[in-house]
Design a protein around this motif. Sequence first.
Motif, PDB file in Angstrom:
ATOM      1  N   UNK A  54      -3.739 -12.489 101.480  1.00 51.94           N
ATOM      2  CA  UNK A  54      -2.492 -11.796 101.799  1.00 51.94           C
ATOM      3  C   UNK A  54      -2.766 -10.421 102.399  1.00 51.94           C
ATOM      4  N   UNK A  55      -3.879  -9.803 102.005  1.00 49.06           N
ATOM      5  CA  UNK A  55      -4.221  -8.466 102.518  1.00 49.06           C
ATOM      6  C   UNK A  55      -4.742  -8.498 103.945  1.00 49.06           C
ATOM      7  N   UNK A  56      -5.155  -9.664 104.417  1.00 49.19           N
ATOM      8  CA  UNK A  56      -5.797  -9.733 105.734  1.00 49.19           C
ATOM      9  C   UNK A  56      -4.884  -9.281 106.857  1.00 49.19           C
ATOM     10  N   UNK A  57      -3.576  -9.500 106.704  1.00 51.04           N
ATOM     11  CA  UNK A  57      -2.660  -9.086 107.767  1.00 51.04           C
ATOM     12  C   UNK A  57      -2.511  -7.571 107.836  1.00 51.04           C
ATOM     13  N   UNK A  58      -2.958  -6.860 106.785  1.00 49.15           N
ATOM     14  CA  UNK A  58      -2.844  -5.404 106.770  1.00 49.15           C
ATOM     15  C   UNK A  58      -4.090  -4.713 107.311  1.00 49.15           C
ATOM     16  N   UNK A  59      -5.195  -5.457 107.405  1.00 52.32           N
ATOM     17  CA  UNK A  59      -6.451  -4.881 107.878  1.00 52.32           C
ATOM     18  C   UNK A  59      -6.742  -5.362 109.293  1.00 52.32           C
ATOM     19  N   UNK A  60      -7.494  -4.573 110.041  1.00 56.05           N
ATOM     20  CA  UNK A  60      -7.875  -4.920 111.404  1.00 56.05           C
ATOM     21  C   UNK A  60      -9.389  -5.055 111.486  1.00 56.05           C
ATOM     22  N   UNK A  61      -9.860  -5.570 112.620  1.00 59.23           N
ATOM     23  CA  UNK A  61     -11.304  -5.733 112.781  1.00 59.23           C
ATOM     24  C   UNK A  61     -12.010  -4.389 112.757  1.00 59.23           C
ATOM     25  N   UNK A  62     -11.310  -3.332 113.124  1.00 59.85           N
ATOM     26  CA  UNK A  62     -11.908  -1.997 113.101  1.00 59.85           C
ATOM     27  C   UNK A  62     -12.262  -1.576 111.680  1.00 59.85           C
ATOM     28  N   UNK A  63     -11.519  -2.116 110.688  1.00 56.09           N
ATOM     29  CA  UNK A  63     -11.761  -1.749 109.296  1.00 56.09           C
ATOM     30  C   UNK A  63     -13.074  -2.317 108.767  1.00 56.09           C
ATOM     31  N   UNK A  64     -13.528  -3.435 109.307  1.00 56.72           N
ATOM     32  CA  UNK A  64     -14.692  -4.108 108.722  1.00 56.72           C
ATOM     33  C   UNK A  64     -15.863  -4.214 109.690  1.00 56.72           C
ATOM     34  N   UNK A  65     -15.734  -3.689 110.893  1.00 56.68           N
ATOM     35  CA  UNK A  65     -16.783  -3.876 111.901  1.00 56.68           C
ATOM     36  C   UNK A  65     -18.052  -3.098 111.549  1.00 56.68           C
ATOM     37  N   UNK A  66     -19.175  -3.569 112.065  1.00 58.77           N
ATOM     38  CA  UNK A  66     -20.417  -2.806 112.030  1.00 58.77           C
ATOM     39  C   UNK A  66     -20.344  -1.772 113.148  1.00 58.77           C
ATOM     40  N   UNK A  67     -20.408  -0.470 112.850  1.00 61.20           N
ATOM     41  CA  UNK A  67     -20.296   0.555 113.911  1.00 61.20           C
ATOM     42  C   UNK A  67     -21.373   0.375 114.978  1.00 61.20           C
ATOM     43  N   UNK A  92     -19.208  -4.207 116.042  1.00 58.76           N
ATOM     44  CA  UNK A  92     -19.420  -5.654 116.064  1.00 58.76           C
ATOM     45  C   UNK A  92     -18.773  -6.256 114.829  1.00 58.76           C
ATOM     46  N   UNK A  93     -18.071  -7.371 114.989  1.00 60.81           N
ATOM     47  CA  UNK A  93     -17.456  -8.066 113.863  1.00 60.81           C
ATOM     48  C   UNK A  93     -17.893  -9.519 113.897  1.00 60.81           C
ATOM     49  N   UNK A  94     -18.119 -10.090 112.744  1.00 58.38           N
ATOM     50  CA  UNK A  94     -18.564 -11.479 112.664  1.00 58.38           C
ATOM     51  C   UNK A  94     -17.599 -12.297 111.821  1.00 58.38           C
ATOM     52  N   UNK A  95     -17.725 -13.602 111.963  1.00 54.73           N
ATOM     53  CA  UNK A  95     -16.911 -14.509 111.156  1.00 54.73           C
ATOM     54  C   UNK A  95     -17.179 -14.289 109.676  1.00 54.73           C
ATOM     55  N   UNK A  96     -18.420 -14.063 109.330  1.00 58.15           N
ATOM     56  CA  UNK A  96     -18.764 -13.869 107.923  1.00 58.15           C
ATOM     57  C   UNK A  96     -18.187 -12.574 107.378  1.00 58.15           C
ATOM     58  N   UNK A  97     -18.061 -11.543 108.231  1.00 61.62           N
ATOM     59  CA  UNK A  97     -17.402 -10.309 107.791  1.00 61.62           C
ATOM     60  C   UNK A  97     -16.000 -10.606 107.284  1.00 61.62           C
ATOM     61  N   UNK A  98     -15.277 -11.437 108.040  1.00 60.13           N
ATOM     62  CA  UNK A  98     -13.894 -11.750 107.668  1.00 60.13           C
ATOM     63  C   UNK A  98     -13.859 -12.621 106.424  1.00 60.13           C
ATOM     64  N   UNK A  99     -14.738 -13.609 106.348  1.00 58.48           N
ATOM     65  CA  UNK A  99     -14.757 -14.482 105.173  1.00 58.48           C
ATOM     66  C   UNK A  99     -15.106 -13.705 103.914  1.00 58.48           C
ATOM     67  N   UNK A 100     -15.971 -12.687 104.057  1.00 54.90           N
ATOM     68  CA  UNK A 100     -16.324 -11.883 102.890  1.00 54.90           C
ATOM     69  C   UNK A 100     -15.153 -11.051 102.396  1.00 54.90           C
ATOM     70  N   UNK A 101     -14.192 -10.775 103.275  1.00 56.78           N
ATOM     71  CA  UNK A 101     -12.979 -10.097 102.829  1.00 56.78           C
ATOM     72  C   UNK A 101     -12.173 -10.981 101.881  1.00 56.78           C
ATOM     73  N   UNK A 102     -12.360 -12.291 101.973  1.00 53.74           N
ATOM     74  CA  UNK A 102     -11.621 -13.233 101.126  1.00 53.74           C
ATOM     75  C   UNK A 102     -12.411 -13.567  99.867  1.00 53.74           C
ATOM     76  N   UNK A 103     -13.653 -13.983 100.036  1.00 53.98           N
ATOM     77  CA  UNK A 103     -14.423 -14.509  98.902  1.00 53.98           C
ATOM     78  C   UNK A 103     -15.394 -13.494  98.320  1.00 53.98           C
ATOM     79  N   UNK A 104     -15.552 -12.342  98.960  1.00 50.52           N
ATOM     80  CA  UNK A 104     -16.534 -11.371  98.513  1.00 50.52           C
ATOM     81  C   UNK A 104     -17.869 -11.595  99.203  1.00 50.52           C
ATOM     82  N   UNK A 105     -18.850 -10.772  98.839  1.00 51.55           N
ATOM     83  CA  UNK A 105     -20.155 -10.848  99.488  1.00 51.55           C
ATOM     84  C   UNK A 105     -20.807 -12.194  99.212  1.00 51.55           C
ATOM     85  N   UNK A 106     -21.423 -12.774 100.249  1.00 52.07           N
ATOM     86  CA  UNK A 106     -22.129 -14.028 100.077  1.00 52.07           C
ATOM     87  C   UNK A 106     -23.455 -13.825  99.351  1.00 52.07           C
TER      88      UNK A 106
END
Length: 438
Positions: free
Chosen positions: A197-210, A314-328
Amino acid sequence: MDAISLPVLFGILLLMLVLSAAFSGSETGLMTLNRYRMKHLSQAGHGGASRAAKLLDRPDRLIGLILLGNNLVNIAASAVATMIGIRLFGDVGVLVATVALTIVVLIFSEVTPKTLAALHPERIAYPAAYVYTPLLRVLWPVVMIVNMAGNGILRLFGVSPEDAAAHSLSSEELRTVVAEAGAMIPRRHQQMLLSILDMEKATVEDIMVPRNEIVGIDIDKPWPEVLQQLVDNQHTRLPLFDGSIDELHGIVHMRRVLALISNDELDRDALLRLAREPYFVPENTPLNQQLLNFQNQKRRIGFVVDEYGDIQGLVTLEDILEEIVGEFTTDPATRVKNVYMDADDSYLVDGTASLRSLNRAMGWQLPVDGPRTMNGLITEHLETIPQPGTKLDVGSYVLEIARTRANLVETVRVRPPRGRLRRAGAGHSDNEPADPRD
């Protein structure tokens, strides 16, 4: 009616009171049903739930039926009670019957059954649905007349009875439902649902690797150094650029590179031919949308660009998935970038550390509605690049500047509230964090 004995009249009165209680209780039970649980049971083949759902599709008809029955039995009870009162007490019996019947109906036919139905709506509503379904068919002409009159009055006030109340949930309401589920949903699953539910409030800029932390292959360097970069690399996919990340050629997959190395066919031109066209992502793209974009584009890595087209990270698919399930990873050293715990229960934090990552890994509650890094948080509060030793309070956290350079706060000492301390496995490390491209 004088020929009817008192015991019979008392029996009729008792029956009317029981019917009144049934109508009152079933009304409350049907109206307080959990609609989502009812739909689930209905889809699972529960007969009572299916009938209740059909009745509640048109609540005006259901209420008309219940009130019709309830008023009939209450009026009948009043008439019978009056007859009993006159026989027992004469003319004053009317007053006695009115007072007594009011108390009895209030307690036994209203408060008690409605309270029971509110506490256990399914136990009352589903059996009642079996009765009301055929009863509505039998009394349909009368109910229709009553509803036409009532609905006509509602339309005068701009209310359309055909528009049954929508029971859809907003994301915030759904969040409350998940949070209040308690033991019905495991705590870990609750966190995952709330993260979605929180994903719609965050953007790729919030989780990207600078961009200054992006690891890639610079083909502008001498070929032996390029080969050494490939050998030392620990990631599966790497950006390929010429001099700087702004001169990006694409993404190379190390599996294809190793195949050429094993055949002794790898050179600069061959490496460039392996590069796949880069995929760019606007910095304000919500995470839920970017997850779908990755799926549609069959991509795993995207380069985040600002409104001028400059690469920001840079943003990856795993970055987004980790927002849901936590660190792999299970290695606590990779949970957050460069956080060290000191002996005085304070933490030394890298100025470029993401506030979201710190909050998630350390259990802190630093504000994330503005700047995205520790350096940005400090400079926003102070409106300047501070000197070492400068202290500031951010909420209940004390931040002390440990080291700076010309344009950046490099290291910050964080003293969190006592309840936010983590002594073991807090994510502190002497090494660089693992990249999500692994």
